[in-house]
Design an enzyme around this catalytic site. Structure first.
Site, PDB file in Angstrom:
ATOM      1  N   HIS A 120      35.368  40.484  34.272  1.00 55.56           N
ATOM      2  CA  HIS A 120      34.485  41.437  34.979  1.00 55.56           C
ATOM      3  C   HIS A 120      33.001  41.129  34.651  1.00 55.56           C
ATOM      4  O   HIS A 120      32.311  41.958  34.063  1.00 55.56           O
ATOM      5  CB  HIS A 120      34.888  42.833  34.482  1.00 55.56           C
ATOM      6  CG  HIS A 120      34.316  43.998  35.212  1.00 55.56           C
ATOM      7  ND1 HIS A 120      32.981  44.232  35.333  1.00 55.56           N
ATOM      8  CD2 HIS A 120      34.922  45.031  35.835  1.00 55.56           C
ATOM      9  CE1 HIS A 120      32.777  45.364  35.989  1.00 55.56           C
ATOM     10  NE2 HIS A 120      33.933  45.861  36.320  1.00 55.56           N
ATOM     11  N   GLU A 154      33.065  39.341  39.895  1.00 58.80           N
ATOM     12  CA  GLU A 154      34.212  39.329  38.990  1.00 58.80           C
ATOM     13  C   GLU A 154      35.344  38.480  39.582  1.00 58.80           C
ATOM     14  O   GLU A 154      35.540  38.482  40.801  1.00 58.80           O
ATOM     15  CB  GLU A 154      34.694  40.759  38.774  1.00 58.80           C
ATOM     16  CG  GLU A 154      33.562  41.735  38.434  1.00 58.80           C
ATOM     17  CD  GLU A 154      33.917  43.177  38.693  1.00 58.80           C
ATOM     18  OE1 GLU A 154      35.116  43.534  38.624  1.00 58.80           O
ATOM     19  OE2 GLU A 154      33.000  43.965  38.980  1.00 58.80           O
TER      20      GLU A 154
HETATM   21  O1  TA6 Z   1      34.661  46.287  39.156  1.00 57.87           O
HETATM   22  C1  TA6 Z   1      34.018  47.389  39.757  1.00 57.87           C
HETATM   23  C2  TA6 Z   1      34.547  48.654  39.100  1.00 57.87           C
HETATM   24  O2  TA6 Z   1      35.918  48.806  39.315  1.00 57.87           O
HETATM   25  C3  TA6 Z   1      33.736  49.826  39.642  1.00 57.87           C
HETATM   26  O3  TA6 Z   1      34.520  50.640  40.479  1.00 57.87           O
HETATM   27  C4  TA6 Z   1      33.266  50.533  38.362  1.00 57.87           C
HETATM   28  O4  TA6 Z   1      34.231  51.483  37.952  1.00 57.87           O
HETATM   29  C5  TA6 Z   1      33.163  49.354  37.423  1.00 57.87           C
HETATM   30  O5  TA6 Z   1      34.333  48.604  37.679  1.00 57.87           O
HETATM   31  C6  TA6 Z   1      32.945  49.685  35.972  1.00 57.87           C
HETATM   32  O6  TA6 Z   1      34.073  50.233  35.427  1.00 57.87           O
HETATM   33  P1  TA6 Z   1      33.982  50.720  33.886  1.00 57.87           P
HETATM   34  O7  TA6 Z   1      35.338  51.268  33.569  1.00 57.87           O
HETATM   35  O8  TA6 Z   1      33.641  49.507  33.060  1.00 57.87           O
HETATM   36  O9  TA6 Z   1      32.881  51.742  33.844  1.00 57.87           O
END
Ligand code: TA6
Length: 272
Positions: A139, A243
């Site tokens: 990510h 990601e």
């Molecule tokens: O990858 C995008 C996502 O799924 C968004 O929807 C947002 O929730 C982000 O990840 C961050 O997630 P986190 O749990 O690290 O705050």
């Protein structure tokens, strides 16, 4: 935390989450974004760098979002330096109560630092008779000088799940992707490399991936930034997530005894 210095670059990797928090080539701006408000409390995930998402992506009722791998202390199994000065670290996810909900598996994470940053998540299904179903994602939070002056290429014509305001199936157009509001898109069935063109830095960051069918593009923009306690209200201007993983319909179904290897290589060139 491991601090790595090579002839080309420096990097930092926390054992907590096997989390790469910094990768910087000697003559360039950092490639990764790290929030100034990240907690570093060994409880909450680190905000920024490269969270290792496994064995599920996104929210899950009664469970932490994005799986448990990013909030475990990974074991350092090996640190090696190659003849050319590249440094490779191999981590292993220790067993945990949460893993008991899955068939037996081994998860390892190999990070190689040189003029590029290469990260590989290897998952082996140790069961004799049961498939291991999971999602994975590296990510990655990229540093950008100004979100209003970047474009992302490599996703032309790819279908995606638009998670802003529900979940709508859409298809990416022909032009580069520009960001001027909240963006949260899961591009599906794409193994293409992507590039982040940063006009202010005159830099192109290239994201190459293998064994990844999904690319996620995310920027929280103003409202979501204000709702995240571990993220500065204005920090949305200095980052974009691109990601690489296998998410939703692209989840992995791993037969007994098999290993799946999600690999991402980050590189950059200065264009101005
Ligand atoms: O990858 C995008 C996502 O799924 C968004 O929807 C947002 O929730 C982000 O990840 C961050 O997630 P986190 O749990 O690290 O705050």
């Amino acid at each position: 935390m491991l601090e790595i210095t090579t002839a080309w670059s420096t990097a930092e990797i926390y054992l907590f989450g096997a989390h790469v928090t910094n990768f910087k080539k000697h003559d360039e701006a950092p490639m990764l974004f790290l929030s100034q408000c990240s907690r570093f409390d060994s409880i909450n995930p680190i905000r920024g760098g490269v969270p290792v998402i496994f064995p599920w992506f996104g929210p899950r009722e009664g469970l932490p979002a994005h799986g448990f791998a990013r909030t475990k202390i990974w074991e350092v199994k090996e640190v090696t330096t190659a003849m050319d000065g590249s440094v490779t670290v191999r981590f292993r996810l220790p067993d945990s109560p949460e893993a008991g909900a899955y068939p037996p598996f081994i998860a390892e994470y190999i990070v190689t630092v040189n003029e590029h940053l290469t990260m590989e998540l290897l998952v082996t299904n140790r069961s004799k008779d049961t498939n291991l179903e999971y999602e994975d994602c590296l990510h990655t939070y990229f540093f950008v000088e100004d979100i209003a002056a970047i474009s992302i290429v490599g996703l032309k014509g790819v279908s995606y799940l638009d998670k802003v305001g529900g979940a709508t199936q859409r298809t990416e157009g022909d032009g580069p992707i520009r960001i001027s509001s909240e963006v949260d898109r899961v591009y599906l069935d794409t193994n293409h490399p992507t590039e982040i063109h940063d006009a202010r830095l005159g830099r192109v960051i290239r994201v190459e991936k293998t064994n990844s069918a999904s690319t996620v593009v995310w920027n929280p923009w103003i409202n979501k930034a204000q709702q995240m306690p571990d993220f500065g209200n204005d920090e949305y201007q200095k980052m974009v997530c691109v990601e690489s993983g296998n998410v939703g319909p692209n989840k992995i179904v791993l037969p007994p005894g098999k290993t799946s290897r999600l690999k991402v290589t980050l590189s950059s060139k200065i264009e101005n």
